[in-house]
Write an enzyme that holds these catalytic residues in place. Structure first.
Site, PDB file in Angstrom:
ATOM      1  N   LYS A 150     -42.545  23.031 -23.085  1.00  0.00           N
ATOM      2  CA  LYS A 150     -42.906  23.769 -24.778  1.00  0.00           C
ATOM      3  C   LYS A 150     -41.351  23.424 -25.385  1.00  0.00           C
ATOM      4  O   LYS A 150     -40.533  22.621 -24.328  1.00  0.00           O
ATOM      5  CB  LYS A 150     -42.535  25.415 -24.608  1.00  0.00           C
TER       6      LYS A 150
ATOM      7  N   LEU B 266     -36.928  22.531 -22.143  1.00  0.00           N
ATOM      8  CA  LEU B 266     -38.206  22.278 -21.911  1.00  0.00           C
ATOM      9  C   LEU B 266     -39.109  23.628 -22.084  1.00  0.00           C
ATOM     10  O   LEU B 266     -40.021  23.202 -21.280  1.00  0.00           O
ATOM     11  CB  LEU B 266     -38.461  21.211 -22.315  1.00  0.00           C
ATOM     12  N   ALA B 267     -38.552  24.504 -21.118  1.00  0.00           N
ATOM     13  CA  ALA B 267     -39.135  25.456 -20.276  1.00  0.00           C
ATOM     14  C   ALA B 267     -39.342  24.788 -19.279  1.00  0.00           C
ATOM     15  O   ALA B 267     -40.967  25.835 -18.846  1.00  0.00           O
ATOM     16  CB  ALA B 267     -39.666  26.040 -21.104  1.00  0.00           C
ATOM     17  N   GLY B 268     -38.657  23.458 -18.193  1.00  0.00           N
ATOM     18  CA  GLY B 268     -39.247  23.633 -17.394  1.00  0.00           C
ATOM     19  C   GLY B 268     -39.948  24.565 -16.208  1.00  0.00           C
ATOM     20  O   GLY B 268     -40.748  24.091 -15.144  1.00  0.00           O
ATOM     21  N   GLY B 269     -38.396  25.040 -15.620  1.00  0.00           N
ATOM     22  CA  GLY B 269     -38.852  25.669 -14.774  1.00  0.00           C
ATOM     23  C   GLY B 269     -39.891  27.369 -15.092  1.00  0.00           C
ATOM     24  O   GLY B 269     -40.688  27.843 -14.056  1.00  0.00           O
TER      25      GLY B 269
ATOM     26  N   ASP C 197     -40.478  32.669 -21.141  1.00  0.00           N
ATOM     27  CA  ASP C 197     -40.800  31.152 -21.293  1.00  0.00           C
ATOM     28  C   ASP C 197     -42.734  31.345 -20.260  1.00  0.00           C
ATOM     29  O   ASP C 197     -43.467  30.893 -20.680  1.00  0.00           O
ATOM     30  CB  ASP C 197     -40.226  30.172 -21.551  1.00  0.00           C
TER      31      ASP C 197
ATOM     32  N   PRO D 213     -37.305  17.653 -17.346  1.00  0.00           N
ATOM     33  CA  PRO D 213     -35.885  18.073 -16.471  1.00  0.00           C
ATOM     34  C   PRO D 213     -35.487  19.404 -16.634  1.00  0.00           C
ATOM     35  O   PRO D 213     -35.966  20.671 -17.352  1.00  0.00           O
ATOM     36  CB  PRO D 213     -35.220  17.136 -18.505  1.00  0.00           C
TER      37      PRO D 213
HETATM   38  O1  C5P Z   1     -35.803  35.361 -19.604  1.00  0.00           O
HETATM   39  P1  C5P Z   1     -35.632  33.846 -18.569  1.00  0.00           P
HETATM   40  O2  C5P Z   1     -34.921  34.450 -17.462  1.00  0.00           O
HETATM   41  O3  C5P Z   1     -36.213  32.604 -18.847  1.00  0.00           O
HETATM   42  O4  C5P Z   1     -34.038  34.018 -20.018  1.00  0.00           O
HETATM   43  C1  C5P Z   1     -32.665  33.499 -19.216  1.00  0.00           C
HETATM   44  C2  C5P Z   1     -31.391  33.881 -19.776  1.00  0.00           C
HETATM   45  O5  C5P Z   1     -31.733  33.461 -20.963  1.00  0.00           O
HETATM   46  C3  C5P Z   1     -31.247  35.123 -19.837  1.00  0.00           C
HETATM   47  O6  C5P Z   1     -30.650  36.086 -18.619  1.00  0.00           O
HETATM   48  C4  C5P Z   1     -30.701  35.463 -21.313  1.00  0.00           C
HETATM   49  O7  C5P Z   1     -28.956  35.207 -20.588  1.00  0.00           O
HETATM   50  C5  C5P Z   1     -31.056  34.052 -21.554  1.00  0.00           C
HETATM   51  N1  C5P Z   1     -31.841  34.886 -22.799  1.00  0.00           N
HETATM   52  C6  C5P Z   1     -31.298  35.865 -23.745  1.00  0.00           C
HETATM   53  N2  C5P Z   1     -32.505  36.379 -24.918  1.00  0.00           N
HETATM   54  C7  C5P Z   1     -34.619  36.293 -25.004  1.00  0.00           C
HETATM   55  C8  C5P Z   1     -34.243  34.980 -23.742  1.00  0.00           C
HETATM   56  C9  C5P Z   1     -33.149  34.900 -22.622  1.00  0.00           C
HETATM   57  O8  C5P Z   1     -30.306  35.479 -23.920  1.00  0.00           O
HETATM   58  N3  C5P Z   1     -35.083  36.151 -25.702  1.00  0.00           N
END
Ligand code: C5P
Length: 316
Positions: free
Chosen positions: A28, A118-121, A155, A113
């Site tokens: 993405k 790019l939200a790979g995980g 994501d 990567p």
């Molecule tokens: O949701 P995800 O696990 O992908 O998010 C990883 C980290 O990115 C969160 O722990 C947070 O530190 C940060 N994040 C954020 N605000 C968001 C999405 C992610 O601060 N809307």
């Protein structure tokens, strides 16, 4: 004695489920990433427009007696394949939700990567939900899978759906953006190493606190209007990312990558999500190929061309 012929990998078909399920899932980008204030739960309120692009990972799921993950490609050897891996977490979350044993042999072929913005995980987690749902015959709909996805990462629900979509909340609340079937052409410049997402968010908070960040982006109206006009030059003027100053502060060389893309003929370039990948919008497929060819290896590790929007995680 004669033996029935079975296609390769079909040795488990007699157990009732499909034998090998292969799912392709896109990366993405964020055409607009508006970052609001930090919430009490540690996430930031977002106003974003996602687009899924034609840079893919592939996950294959086969029946097994335990849950096991192997991988090849981008990040192989760097990414833990244990319970900390989002693929394993996704399989366990679906199994718990559906009340089935989390038994599968999963293999990941990565092109997206790690920690690249790019939200790979997240893509791999979405692919796992779709693949295991088919492997285990749990038959959940895409909306139900997206509900489980939200518990795995902000994501992940978008990557179950794909296309172009508006994301609100922490990014997990997605609604499709319906546009005419036009393809946008992108050049994806992948940097060495990654940037951790929490670090990028912390950095934008810090820059804002000391008054060193530009004003936050306005809402998504201008971007959505630009998408409807179907003119790459108009879209180029509308794309933006509030995390870009944070990514450049962490990795100053990205400023040079962005300039190099524009010098190479891109209409516009932005950091993708939390970086360090940079994406460039090109006028058409030929222009994208030209920009990609002109990007000097000194400003990025790897260059891909891609188009979007494309569907989310799908069985192939
Ligand atoms: O949701 P995800 O696990 O992908 O998010 C990883 C980290 O990115 C969160 O722990 C947070 O530190 C940060 N994040 C954020 N605000 C968001 C999405 C992610 O601060 N809307």
């Amino acid at each position: 004695m004669t033996q029935a012929w079975r296609p390769e990998g079909d040795d488990d078909s007699r157990r009732g489920g499909a034998a090998a399920i292969r799912v392709r899932v896109p990366a993405k980008i964020n055409l607009h990433l508006g970052v609001g204030p930090l919430r009490p739960d540690g996430y930031h309120e977002l106003n974003t427009v996602y687009q899924a692009i034609s840079l893919y990972d592939e996950l294959t799921a086969r029946r097994g007696d335990t849950l096991a993950l192997t991988m090849e490609g981008e990040g192989a050897g760097e990414l833990a394949l244990d319970e900390s891996n989002l693929v394993i977490k996704a399989a366990r979350a679906l199994a718990a939700y559906a009340g089935v044993p989390a038994h599968a042999r999963l293999h990941l072929r990565k092109q997206i990567p790690l920690a690249g913005g790019l939200a790979g995980g997240s893509a791999d987690a979405a692919a796992t939900l779709v693949a295991c749902d088919a492997l285990w015959g749990t038959g959940l709909g895409r909306d139900e899978l997206a509900g489980i996805a939200a518990g795995l990462g902000s994501d992940v629900p978008f990557l179950v759906h794909g296309g172009t979509a508006l994301g609100t909340g922490r990014g997990e609340a997605v609604s499709p953006v319906l546009t005419k079937p036009v393809s946008w052409h992108w050049v994806v410049a992948i940097a060495d190493g990654g940037i951790s997402t929490p670090q990028a968010y912390r950095e934008i908070d810090r820059l804002r606190e000391i008054g060193a960040a530009p004003a936050p982006l306005a809402g998504t109206d201008a971007l959505l209007a630009a998408l409807r006009q179907q003119d790459p030059a108009v879209l180029a003027a509308a794309i933006g990312n509030d995390l870009q100053p944070a990514a450049i502060s962490i990795r100053p060389a990205l400023a040079e990558t962005l300039k190099a893309g524009e010098r190479a003929g891109a209409l516009a370039g932005i950091v993708s999500g939390s970086g360090p990948t940079c994406v460039f919008l090109a006028a058409d497929a030929d222009a994208a190929a030209q920009v990609a060819a002109a990007l000097d290896p000194s400003v990025c590790r790897l260059v891909h061309t891609a188009y979007g929007p494309v569907p989310g995680a799908r069985i192939v």
